[in-house]
Design a protein around this motif. Structure first.
Motif, PDB file in Angstrom:
ATOM      1  N   LYS A 156      44.220 -28.915  20.500  1.00 40.64           N
ATOM      2  CA  LYS A 156      43.360 -30.453  19.238  1.00 40.64           C
ATOM      3  C   LYS A 156      44.450 -29.739  18.496  1.00 40.64           C
ATOM      4  O   LYS A 156      44.398 -30.992  18.115  1.00 40.64           O
ATOM      5  CB  LYS A 156      42.416 -29.894  19.967  1.00 40.64           C
ATOM      6  CG  LYS A 156      41.256 -31.205  19.474  1.00 40.64           C
ATOM      7  CD  LYS A 156      40.321 -31.050  19.348  1.00 40.64           C
ATOM      8  CE  LYS A 156      39.360 -32.719  18.869  1.00 40.64           C
ATOM      9  NZ  LYS A 156      37.935 -32.302  19.657  1.00 40.64           N
ATOM     10  N   GLU A 160      46.978 -33.077  16.484  1.00 38.71           N
ATOM     11  CA  GLU A 160      46.208 -33.981  14.874  1.00 38.71           C
ATOM     12  C   GLU A 160      47.076 -34.077  14.309  1.00 38.71           C
ATOM     13  O   GLU A 160      47.323 -34.885  13.830  1.00 38.71           O
ATOM     14  CB  GLU A 160      44.866 -32.880  14.855  1.00 38.71           C
ATOM     15  CG  GLU A 160      44.368 -33.915  13.337  1.00 38.71           C
ATOM     16  CD  GLU A 160      43.662 -32.810  12.909  1.00 38.71           C
ATOM     17  OE1 GLU A 160      42.190 -33.411  12.585  1.00 38.71           O
ATOM     18  OE2 GLU A 160      43.979 -32.152  12.716  1.00 38.71           O
ATOM     19  N   TYR A 215      36.577 -29.337  15.485  1.00 43.98           N
ATOM     20  CA  TYR A 215      37.535 -29.029  16.878  1.00 43.98           C
ATOM     21  C   TYR A 215      36.662 -28.950  17.889  1.00 43.98           C
ATOM     22  O   TYR A 215      36.626 -29.471  19.185  1.00 43.98           O
ATOM     23  CB  TYR A 215      38.952 -27.895  16.206  1.00 43.98           C
ATOM     24  CG  TYR A 215      39.666 -28.595  15.602  1.00 43.98           C
ATOM     25  CD1 TYR A 215      40.642 -29.009  15.473  1.00 43.98           C
ATOM     26  CD2 TYR A 215      39.268 -28.467  13.922  1.00 43.98           C
ATOM     27  CE1 TYR A 215      41.072 -30.083  14.800  1.00 43.98           C
ATOM     28  CE2 TYR A 215      40.571 -28.010  12.803  1.00 43.98           C
ATOM     29  CZ  TYR A 215      41.393 -29.199  13.440  1.00 43.98           C
ATOM     30  OH  TYR A 215      42.368 -29.687  12.254  1.00 43.98           O
TER      31      TYR A 215
END
Length: 331
Positions: A156, A160, A215
């Motif tokens: 993740k 980003e 997150y």
């Protein structure tokens, strides 16, 4: 409820009825008084070293009407396997192990949510590292723990920045092997959780590049063996255990000094490590009912793993969840 208990209850009722007719019930010895229906039941519960089960006596929650057999595990994937094998009734884990259980058709039932710290999951860099952002991990050797929150967090965080695992040298390692590799300079960064963060900070001056705040959901799931939920007495014991667990977590939230001291003793680590952990946490522990938000959070994790190619198919997590347990606020 097993047949032995049923038969015992039938005989006892008949015997008490006969005594009542004879006017002798007042002379019934105390030893024949009906025990709790839970007294013969043993609940098999998974735990981790130093987690809430070690603080039941401190919190005053260990005087249960049933027996508990605690078994210590190193990870949630092993707990899922033990639940499927029938050797456990309940255990806690991150959102991730139950997702992978769907493909093997060995799914537990998810019955409650334990919200915890997300600052205790981080990307660590060595003391003298020049890295200043996740974007700068491109081309670097990054350690992580496969199929865990560490794996999810790394995917993740890279996404980003427009990066994938193909842009780094991803090194899957157990937490213990990752610690050794990080300490010996074999990794440019290490995505890790728990006490290893504080150990690396205290022993080698490791620095936090990024925490998982924003997150990760902070949701850890209480999973149950499906067959255990079909047994009324066992289900009653599980409900009671969850209520007591909520009270134990509340004690841990409100007693940082004795919690840190005992944790240090249990894990053989300096108390300062746990004091730092407590002071750095993102939120206190909370045990919550199953909610739509919790289900959606786990679905997001499953979808990210699918989109990253970790899962071969998109999986629906909703059948994993069971809403029958309702938790009261800690007393």
């Amino acid at each position: 409820m097993n047949h032995t208990i049923k038969q015992g209850q039938f005989n006892r009722r008949g015997f008490l009825g006969a005594l009542g007719v004879l006017g002798l019930s007042s002379y019934l010895p105390r030893a024949l008084a009906a025990p709790s229906p839970l007294s013969d039941l043993t609940l098999a519960v998974a735990t981790y070293r130093g987690q809430d089960s070690y603080f039941n006596d401190d919190a005053g929650t260990s005087n249960r009407p049933y027996k508990v057999d605690f078994a210590e595990f190193a990870g949630g994937n092993l707990i899922v396997e033990a639940l499927a094998a029938g050797s456990l009734d309940i255990g806690a884990m991150s959102e991730i192990p139950p997702i992978f259980s769907i493909q093997s058709h060995r799914e537990p039932k998810l019955i409650a949510v334990l919200q915890g710290d997300v600052n205790n999951q981080v990307i660590l860099i060595p003391k003298d590292s020049t890295l200043e952002s996740v974007a700068q991990l491109k081309g670097k050797r990054v350690g992580y723990v496969r199929a865990t929150t560490s794996h999810y967090f790394l995917i993740k965080a890279l996404k980003e920045q427009g990066l994938t695992f193909n842009d780094i040298t991803a090194v899957p390692l157990t937490p213990q092997d990752g610690f050794s590799a990080f300490q010996s300079g074999q990794l440019d960064a290490w995505v890790i959780y728990g006490v290893f963060i504080q150990l690396a900070k205290f022993r080698s001056g490791a620095r936090v590049l990024k925490t998982a705040l924003g997150y990760l959901s902070g949701n850890y799931l209480i999973a149950a063996r499906p067959a255990a939920l079909q047994d009324p007495l066992r289900k009653q014991a599980i409900q009671d255990y969850l209520q007591r667990q909520a009270r134990t977590l509340d004690w841990m939230n409100n007693n940082p000094e004795p919690w840190a001291a005992k944790s240090a003793q249990l894990l053989g680590v300096d108390k300062a490590v746990f004091t730092d952990m407590y002071n750095s946490r993102s939120q206190p522990y909370k045990l919550l009912d199953v909610s739509e938000q919790a289900i959606a959070s786990q679905q997001e994790v499953a979808d990210l793993f699918f989109n990253a190619g970790v899962l071969s198919e998109r999986l629906d997590v909703s059948p994993l969840w069971d809403r029958q347990f309702k938790l009261l606020p800690p007393l």
